[in-house]
Design a protein around this motif. Structure first.
Motif, PDB file in Angstrom:
ATOM      1  N   ARG A  98      38.283  48.162  99.972  1.00 30.91           N
ATOM      2  CA  ARG A  98      36.940  47.574 100.054  1.00 30.91           C
ATOM      3  C   ARG A  98      36.315  47.452  98.668  1.00 30.91           C
ATOM      4  O   ARG A  98      35.670  46.453  98.357  1.00 30.91           O
ATOM      5  N   GLN A  99      36.517  48.462  97.828  1.00 35.25           N
ATOM      6  CA  GLN A  99      36.002  48.410  96.456  1.00 35.25           C
ATOM      7  C   GLN A  99      36.607  47.236  95.690  1.00 35.25           C
ATOM      8  O   GLN A  99      35.899  46.499  95.004  1.00 35.25           O
ATOM      9  N   GLU A 145      32.565  39.598  93.769  1.00 28.01           N
ATOM     10  CA  GLU A 145      31.441  39.544  92.829  1.00 28.01           C
ATOM     11  C   GLU A 145      31.812  38.845  91.521  1.00 28.01           C
ATOM     12  O   GLU A 145      30.951  38.244  90.886  1.00 28.01           O
ATOM     13  N   ASN A 146      33.066  38.933  91.117  1.00 26.84           N
ATOM     14  CA  ASN A 146      33.458  38.412  89.813  1.00 26.84           C
ATOM     15  C   ASN A 146      34.258  37.118  89.840  1.00 26.84           C
ATOM     16  O   ASN A 146      34.418  36.478  88.801  1.00 26.84           O
ATOM     17  N   ALA A 147      34.746  36.708  90.996  1.00 29.22           N
ATOM     18  CA  ALA A 147      35.587  35.515  91.076  1.00 29.22           C
ATOM     19  C   ALA A 147      34.818  34.226  90.839  1.00 29.22           C
ATOM     20  O   ALA A 147      35.415  33.197  90.543  1.00 29.22           O
ATOM     21  N   SER A 180      50.244  44.467  82.382  1.00 30.32           N
ATOM     22  CA  SER A 180      49.603  44.765  83.661  1.00 30.32           C
ATOM     23  C   SER A 180      49.755  43.520  84.526  1.00 30.32           C
ATOM     24  O   SER A 180      49.755  42.408  84.023  1.00 30.32           O
ATOM     25  N   THR A 181      49.866  43.697  85.823  1.00 27.09           N
ATOM     26  CA  THR A 181      49.988  42.545  86.713  1.00 27.09           C
ATOM     27  C   THR A 181      48.706  41.738  86.672  1.00 27.09           C
ATOM     28  O   THR A 181      47.612  42.283  86.683  1.00 27.09           O
ATOM     29  N   THR A 182      48.865  40.415  86.627  1.00 32.44           N
ATOM     30  CA  THR A 182      47.709  39.509  86.647  1.00 32.44           C
ATOM     31  C   THR A 182      47.649  38.858  88.015  1.00 32.44           C
ATOM     32  O   THR A 182      48.665  38.429  88.557  1.00 32.44           O
ATOM     33  N   TRP A 183      46.433  38.769  88.543  1.00 33.95           N
ATOM     34  CA  TRP A 183      46.205  38.175  89.861  1.00 33.95           C
ATOM     35  C   TRP A 183      45.314  36.962  89.710  1.00 33.95           C
ATOM     36  O   TRP A 183      44.313  37.010  89.002  1.00 33.95           O
ATOM     37  N   LYS A 184      45.680  35.861  90.375  1.00 33.30           N
ATOM     38  CA  LYS A 184      44.826  34.678  90.418  1.00 33.30           C
ATOM     39  C   LYS A 184      44.009  34.788  91.699  1.00 33.30           C
ATOM     40  O   LYS A 184      44.568  34.934  92.784  1.00 33.30           O
ATOM     41  N   VAL A 185      42.692  34.680  91.581  1.00 28.31           N
ATOM     42  CA  VAL A 185      41.800  34.900  92.714  1.00 28.31           C
ATOM     43  C   VAL A 185      40.895  33.699  92.917  1.00 28.31           C
ATOM     44  O   VAL A 185      40.267  33.205  91.985  1.00 28.31           O
ATOM     45  N   ASP A 186      40.834  33.216  94.153  1.00 27.54           N
ATOM     46  CA  ASP A 186      39.920  32.141  94.549  1.00 27.54           C
ATOM     47  C   ASP A 186      39.114  32.604  95.750  1.00 27.54           C
ATOM     48  O   ASP A 186      39.663  33.173  96.678  1.00 27.54           O
ATOM     49  N   VAL A 187      37.798  32.368  95.689  1.00 29.47           N
ATOM     50  CA  VAL A 187      36.941  32.708  96.840  1.00 29.47           C
ATOM     51  C   VAL A 187      36.378  31.441  97.441  1.00 29.47           C
ATOM     52  O   VAL A 187      36.297  30.435  96.817  1.00 29.47           O
ATOM     53  N   TYR A 229      40.371  37.679 104.407  1.00 29.34           N
ATOM     54  CA  TYR A 229      39.109  38.196 103.879  1.00 29.34           C
ATOM     55  C   TYR A 229      38.358  37.147 103.071  1.00 29.34           C
ATOM     56  O   TYR A 229      37.519  37.475 102.249  1.00 29.34           O
ATOM     57  N   GLU A 230      38.681  35.874 103.283  1.00 28.27           N
ATOM     58  CA  GLU A 230      38.040  34.752 102.593  1.00 28.27           C
ATOM     59  C   GLU A 230      38.226  34.827 101.076  1.00 28.27           C
ATOM     60  O   GLU A 230      37.395  34.346 100.317  1.00 28.27           O
ATOM     61  N   VAL A 231      39.308  35.462 100.664  1.00 26.97           N
ATOM     62  CA  VAL A 231      39.668  35.545  99.257  1.00 26.97           C
ATOM     63  C   VAL A 231      41.166  35.262  99.158  1.00 26.97           C
ATOM     64  O   VAL A 231      41.952  35.907  99.850  1.00 26.97           O
TER      65      VAL A 231
END
Length: 73
Positions: free
Chosen positions: A10-11, A18-20, A66-73, A54-56
């Protein structure tokens, strides 16, 4: 928030939501630093977020210090 998630998940989900809006790529190491987790903890928990609805949208993008993640909301 989804009730089936752990507190760490959840965190992470809240942090990404909040940051995407201003950022697309996130490193596990930096997420962990912000949330008081290790990069390994972030990686292990973010996988559950990838599989859920989760709509993300989270995509493993690369691995460099470090692993990089591409995030879209």
């Amino acid at each position: 928030m989804a009730p089936d998630l752990t507190s760490k998940q959840r965190q992470i989900l809240q942090y990404l939501r909040e940051n995407a809006a201003t950022k697309t790529y996130f490193k596990s190491r930096l997420i962990g630093k912000e949330l008081g987790m290790t990069a390994k903890e972030v990686g292990a928990n973010i996988t559950a977020l990838q599989e859920g609805d989760y709509e993300v949208e989270i995509e493993k993008w690369g691995y460099s210090s470090s692993t990089t993640w591409k995030v879209d909301v």
